[in-house]
Design a protein around this motif. Structure first.
Motif, PDB file in Angstrom:
ATOM      1  N   ALA A  97      84.623  15.826 -10.416  1.00 26.73           N
ATOM      2  CA  ALA A  97      83.831  14.448 -10.400  1.00 26.73           C
ATOM      3  C   ALA A  97      84.788  13.268 -10.046  1.00 26.73           C
ATOM      4  N   GLN A  98      86.054  13.262 -10.491  1.00 30.14           N
ATOM      5  CA  GLN A  98      86.925  12.387 -10.389  1.00 30.14           C
ATOM      6  C   GLN A  98      87.244  12.340  -8.696  1.00 30.14           C
ATOM      7  N   GLU A  99      87.617  13.396  -8.220  1.00 25.81           N
ATOM      8  CA  GLU A  99      87.846  13.423  -6.496  1.00 25.81           C
ATOM      9  C   GLU A  99      86.677  13.010  -5.952  1.00 25.81           C
ATOM     10  N   PHE A 100      85.476  13.789  -6.430  1.00 26.72           N
ATOM     11  CA  PHE A 100      84.216  13.365  -5.601  1.00 26.72           C
ATOM     12  C   PHE A 100      84.050  11.904  -5.415  1.00 26.72           C
ATOM     13  N   TRP A 101      84.067  11.115  -6.546  1.00 28.49           N
ATOM     14  CA  TRP A 101      83.726   9.716  -6.590  1.00 28.49           C
ATOM     15  C   TRP A 101      84.957   8.948  -6.075  1.00 28.49           C
ATOM     16  N   GLN A 102      85.979   9.332  -6.116  1.00 32.71           N
ATOM     17  CA  GLN A 102      87.156   8.591  -5.473  1.00 32.71           C
ATOM     18  C   GLN A 102      87.135   8.542  -3.891  1.00 32.71           C
ATOM     19  N   GLN A 103      86.707   9.921  -3.589  1.00 35.33           N
ATOM     20  CA  GLN A 103      86.747   9.978  -2.220  1.00 35.33           C
ATOM     21  C   GLN A 103      85.608   9.243  -1.573  1.00 35.33           C
ATOM     22  N   TYR A 104      84.282   9.176  -2.367  1.00 35.31           N
ATOM     23  CA  TYR A 104      83.524   8.347  -2.025  1.00 35.31           C
ATOM     24  C   TYR A 104      83.881   6.873  -1.676  1.00 35.31           C
ATOM     25  N   LEU A 105      84.416   6.259  -2.530  1.00 38.23           N
ATOM     26  CA  LEU A 105      84.930   5.035  -2.473  1.00 38.23           C
ATOM     27  C   LEU A 105      85.882   4.725  -1.538  1.00 38.23           C
TER      28      LEU A 105
END
Length: 132
Positions: free
Chosen positions: A53-61
């Motif tokens: 989840a951390q990587e997923f949402w950071q990549q989004y931003l």
């Protein structure tokens, strides 16, 4: 759609945490909503991820200089929710973006177990200038 139109706490918390992440650039509150082994999917070619989840949402931003999502419709069931949305902002390369999509959540005991996001991927493509 107003947040008070959302019946389920988890769905409301997701919407609020995503908005906060977009405004502050910090995904910690958003990530805290997800189970440790949550399944995450978006149309970026990476396929389904588990527990990232951390990587997923950071990549989004990281795709954006700025982004703001307006949720336009929500359907909630017992342990799941579907949200339609429109996002506007500026990509990291400085180009404006306006695109729409849908996000589907599954959850249990206050934790998000899965998220699947589908959106207009063409909005991210660089369109070459016409030579016509």
């Amino acid at each position: 759609m107003e947040d008070n139109d959302i019946r389920q706490d988890v769905t409301r918390e997701f919407v609020a945490a995503l908005r906060a992440a977009e405004q502050k650039g910090d995904v910690e509150d958003l990530v805290a909503l997800f189970s440790d082994d949550a399944e995450l999917f978006r149309l970026d070619g990476a396929g389904t991820r588990r527990g990232e989840a951390q990587e997923f949402w950071q990549q989004y931003l990281d795709q954006f200089k700025e982004i703001s999502t307006q949720f336009t419709y929500v359907v909630e069931g017992d342990g799941d929710a579907g949200l339609e949305w429109q996002s506007t902002g500026t990509l990291a390369n400085g180009r404006d973006i306006d695109y729409v999509g849908s996000t589907f959540l599954t959850f249990e005991d206050g934790k998000i177990l899965g998220v699947r996001t589908y959106y207009d991927t063409a909005a991210f493509l660089e369109v070459p200038a016409s030579t016509g």
